[in-house]
Design an enzyme around this catalytic site. Structure first.
Site, PDB file in Angstrom:
ATOM      1  N   ARG A 153      -1.619  12.558  10.284  1.00  0.00           N
ATOM      2  CA  ARG A 153      -0.428  13.350  10.611  1.00  0.00           C
ATOM      3  C   ARG A 153      -0.357  14.550   9.689  1.00  0.00           C
ATOM      4  NH1 ARG A 153       2.946   8.218  11.261  1.00  0.00           N
ATOM      5  NH2 ARG A 153       2.279   7.777  13.380  1.00  0.00           N
ATOM      6  N   SER A 158       5.920   7.728  12.685  1.00  0.00           N
ATOM      7  CA  SER A 158       5.931   6.433  12.008  1.00  0.00           C
ATOM      8  C   SER A 158       6.813   5.410  12.722  1.00  0.00           C
ATOM      9  CB  SER A 158       6.435   6.642  10.579  1.00  0.00           C
ATOM     10  OG  SER A 158       6.927   5.452  10.046  1.00  0.00           O
ATOM     11  N   ASP A 209       0.800  -1.236   0.000  1.00  0.00           N
ATOM     12  CA  ASP A 209       0.000   0.000   0.000  1.00  0.00           C
ATOM     13  C   ASP A 209       0.830   1.283   0.000  1.00  0.00           C
ATOM     14  OD1 ASP A 209       1.035  -0.035   2.558  1.00  0.00           O
ATOM     15  OD2 ASP A 209      -0.896  -0.060   3.599  1.00  0.00           O
ATOM     16  N   HIS A 210       2.130   1.175   0.315  1.00  0.00           N
ATOM     17  CA  HIS A 210       2.926   2.387   0.541  1.00  0.00           C
ATOM     18  C   HIS A 210       3.672   2.906  -0.689  1.00  0.00           C
ATOM     19  CE1 HIS A 210       2.206   2.274   4.818  1.00  0.00           C
ATOM     20  NE2 HIS A 210       3.117   3.182   5.065  1.00  0.00           N
ATOM     21  N   ASP A 247       3.589  -0.890  11.399  1.00  0.00           N
ATOM     22  CA  ASP A 247       3.117   0.424  10.974  1.00  0.00           C
ATOM     23  C   ASP A 247       2.511   1.077  12.203  1.00  0.00           C
ATOM     24  OD1 ASP A 247       2.363   2.061   8.297  1.00  0.00           O
ATOM     25  OD2 ASP A 247       0.830   2.336   9.832  1.00  0.00           O
ATOM     26  N   ARG A 276       8.789   3.353  11.304  1.00  0.00           N
ATOM     27  CA  ARG A 276       9.880   2.910  10.417  1.00  0.00           C
ATOM     28  C   ARG A 276      11.191   2.684  11.170  1.00  0.00           C
ATOM     29  NH1 ARG A 276       9.155   8.773   7.647  1.00  0.00           N
ATOM     30  NH2 ARG A 276       7.080   7.890   7.477  1.00  0.00           N
TER      31      ARG A 276
END
Length: 775
Positions: free
Chosen positions: A469, A665, A122-123, A187, A667
């Site tokens: 965000r 995030s 999806d990213h 995520d 990440r």
């Protein structure tokens, strides 16, 4: 009181019910894993053990979390203090974080995942000209990465949701979340599943690797913040306004280390997908996750998404899936939904909350542009059937009066199922007719995947979104864009009016024929009257016979994928004379540390993505971005370039930061990159939860100033030694000796939150190195 009854394990009346139910067939966790079963029996057993031990009523989040303890009999449990060892039920990964997670899993040497796991594409889909074409372009550009993820999924037993399937959190809500499940996702918006009574927690990829490897997963025992809802939602007020209000109250770090648990009579007025919206954006207050108690709204949603059997089972265990009467919260926030007004939050931070009635005056006073350039609805936070219906209800009123959007307008469906269903039911046509463009079923502009062309970089402008965000430059890479977050229906109204100071509750629009009219509050069905239309089938099952014969290839010349080399072990002494690489001023999110947008394409290639390390952080020395002094050459350069130069010259370095460092995030690249480029230690006033854990996983030392004002003592050209590592123990501070260039010295204490296991990660060089030592 109810208490003796609770101590009996939820009363005797359950006994005949569960005996009758056990005669029935087992219930599968999802239609994709027919032989993995929902295990409320085990959850109930564990909860009863812990309840007896603690001798007190439990909150809902405690029941689900403690109900998944690896050792419910022996585990030390103290909210906010002890580390829990947990056994999550499943793992979910999105494609930008799954690359690094799967690369780490491959280097663990294990043949297959130990729990049901999925990858969601999806990213990596950039919004440019519209859904179908953008998706086709993404499949072409990202073919190497998609192929890697699909083949790694097949080899290691991981389900693969292809590009176009939808946003990870919507797919989880539609297929995998259910009341009482414990799920971890790579995520930060994984908590979305709390809308279905699940405990869903965002983590870095290395945590996912632990769970996929069958190792207990560690979580600091969360505190519990209770949010008591009274009254009921009506008019223009939406579920989004609940979390916009909560963010204003608790701020971006007010939820750190806590689970937010919603309860009270107001809960039943919110749809299941609305509850998911509220839990989703709980990430913005730093909460570990958020959750709602099981109720009839969840039951209806389960039935509508083909999981009536899970709903029936949940009904039998209903008192397991709500808080115990008399349970205690660490703090309580009360919100009366009858009095709650529509809100809009921003710019530049998601906790700057304004009632719609005030935003015009506040914007004028602060010089924020009033013209709305773009309205964007959708995202993992707000792309449900109900969200799209309420937005269409607003758009239809404008169309009926001959109006279209004054601003540009985009729509992101949350999943292929939502896209197909809103197309069938006419919502897409209405949203298109009013001037909207339907984008691919993906994250898109919410994570900066947006090829925006209507303003120049640096041009001051305002956009409004139904996202989560709104950090500087996050959506469109333009630091001058003022982004505001609201509900999809408010965003639709503002896109039609074209101005930020339009309050649909009181203000009038002018119809094509010149007459003034007011928009009626939106109304729409929570779920489609007909069944959902599933759309195209976008799921790849792992092969039934297993993946031992399959290969996963990574080309040595690839710019997008790179196999991992183990990090070096701790050398055994103190860390002497670490050069300060950068002293960061103010807000430093994981977007500042490892930007997304154009950099997403390198998420599977550690060396290439390291070229974005801290390029968004503000250097306190010159207020510059990506401009620091190289202390070896005396010249100024970009942060990654200077770090590489230090590493090549054998000089280890440290980053100094401010409050809530690493918010946003999940990440883990924000932790991998400093480790890869020669960093040893990050010293800040305070950390966000996920980032602190990610740093520990990669063998870094995340430390905090015992006295926050000691931050002011550090100068950009200092050398810092970290002392006490030979006796590194939980709860015992380390000390820092700071040498200034003028020959003077400072020393102070540094706190840490390492437990014994995490200290072993540091000594081995990383959690992955330690896992291999133990194999």
């Amino acid at each position: 009181s109810d208490w003796p009854y609770l101590a009996l394990g939820q009363g005797v009346r359950r006994l005949h019910v569960s005996a009758a139910f056990n005669a029935k067939a087992k219930v599968s966790m999802s239609r994709f894993e027919p032989s993995n079963y929902v295990s409320y029996e085990k959850l109930n057993e564990n909860v009863n053990i812990v309840r007896k031990r603690l001798n007190r009523p439990l909150t809902l989040s405690e029941k689900i979390v403690y109900g998944h303890l690896d050792d419910p009999v022996g585990q030390d449990i103290a909210r906010g203090h002890t580390y829990l060892r947990l056994r999550p039920d499943r793992v979910a990964m999105q494609d930008a974080t799954a690359q690094m997670a799967m690369l780490q899993f491959i280097s663990s040497g294990l043949p297959c995942v130990a729990v049901p796991s999925t990858i969601h594409c999806d990213h990596l889909i950039e919004a440019q000209i519209g859904g179908a074409k953008d998706l086709a372009r993404a499949k072409d550009i990202n073919a190497e990465v998609y192929n890697f993820l699909a083949s790694a999924g097949a080899k290691y037993g991981v389900g693969f949701w292809k590009p176009g399937s939808g946003i990870i959190h919507q797919i989880i809500l539609e297929n995998y979340a259910y009341p009482g499940v414990l799920l971890i996702g790579t995520d930060s918006h994984t908590p979305n599943g709390g809308g279905l009574g699940s405990i869903c927690i965002g983590v870095g990829g290395a945590d996912a690797v632990d769970v996929m490897a069958g190792i207990p997963w560690e979580l600091k025992c969360p505190k519990v913040i209770g949010v008591k809802l009274t009254g009921k939602l009506s008019g223009w007020t939406s579920p989004k306004d609940v979390i916009l209000k909560v963010a204003g109250i608790l701020t971006v770090k007010g939820g750190t280390g806590a689970i937010v648990e919603y309860h009270g009579p107001g809960v039943d007025s919110i749809s299941c997908t609305g509850m998911a919206t509220i839990c989703n954006m709980g990430a913005e207050i730093g909460a570990t996750t958020s959750v709602f108690p099981y109720n009839h709204r969840m039951k209806t949603y389960l039935e509508k998404t083909g999981r009536g059997d899970i709903a029936s089972l949940a009904d039998h265990y209903a008192d397991l899936l709500v808080p115990d009467p008399g349970c205690e919260y660490d703090s309580i926030v009360e919100i009366n939904l009858d009095e709650l007004k529509p809100h809009i939050n921003g710019p530049f931070t998601p906790d700057l909350a304004h009632p719609m009635a005030d935003i015009g005056a506040t914007a004028a006073k602060n010089g924020w542009p009033l013209e709305v350039k773009v309205g964007l609805i959708g995202s993992c936070t707000n792309s449900s059937y109900e969200d799209m219906g309420r937005s269409a209800s607003v758009a239809k009123q404008a169309l009926d009066k001959g109006l279209k959007c004054k601003a540009a307008f985009t729509i992101t469906p949350g999943s292929e199922q939502i896209r197909a269903t809103i197309e069938r039911d006419g919502y897409s046509k209405i949203l298109g007719d009013v001037g909207g463009m339907v984008l691919a079923n993906a994250c898109g502009p919410c994570i900066g995947q947006w090829d925006r062309r209507d303003v120049k970089k640096g041009e001051k402008n305002t956009i409004v979104t139904s996202y989560n965000r709104n950090f500087t430059a996050r959506n469109d890479a333009n630091p001058a864009t003022h982004a505001f977050v609201a509900s999809p229906e408010i965003v639709t109204a503002l896109a039609i009016a074209g101005t930020l100071d339009f309050n649909p509750e009181v203000d009038y629009l002018t119809a094509a024929n010149g007459e003034k009219f007011k928009l009626e509050p939106p109304s729409a069905d929570e779920l489609p009257k007909l069944d959902f239309d599933p759309g195209q089938d976008t799921y790849q099952h792992p092969p039934a016979e297993g993946g031992s014969k399959l290969r996963v290839d990574v080309s040595p010349t690839s710019t997008r994928l790179q196999l991992l080399e183990p990090f070096d072990k701790w050398a055994g002494g103190d860390l002497e004379d670490l050069q300060v690489l950068i002293k960061v001023k103010g807000k430093c999110t994981t977007d500042h540390i490892s930007a997304a947008g154009p950099w997403l394409k390198f998420r599977g290639h550690l060396d290439n993505i390291s070229n974005n390390m801290l390029i968004g952080a503000v250097n306190i020395e010159n207020d510059g971005i990506n401009k620091i002094k190289n202390q070896l050459t005396g010249e100024y350069g970009g942060v990654p370039d200077v770090a590489r130069h230090y590493k090549a010259n054998g000089l280890s370095w440290v980053v100094v930061g401010d409050d809530n460092y690493g918010e946003g995030s999940s990440r883990e690249h924000a932790a991998l990159e400093p480790r890869h480029l020669g960093g040893r230690c990050i010293i800040v006033k305070s950390f966000a939860r996920i980032h602190e854990t990610n740093l520990k996983k990669q063998g870094m030392l995340p430390l905090t100033f015992q006295i926050p004002a000691d931050y002011d003592k550090i100068r950009p050209d200092d050398k810092i030694s970290i002392k006490g590592l030979a006796n590194f123990t939980p709860g015992k501070p380390l000390s820092a000796v700071v040498k200034h260039s003028d020959g003077s010295k400072d020393d102070f204490q540094l706190n840490h939150t390492f437990n014994e296991t995490q200290i072993e990660w540091f000594q081995a060089g990383s959690a992955l190195n330690r896992m291999k030592e133990l194999q």
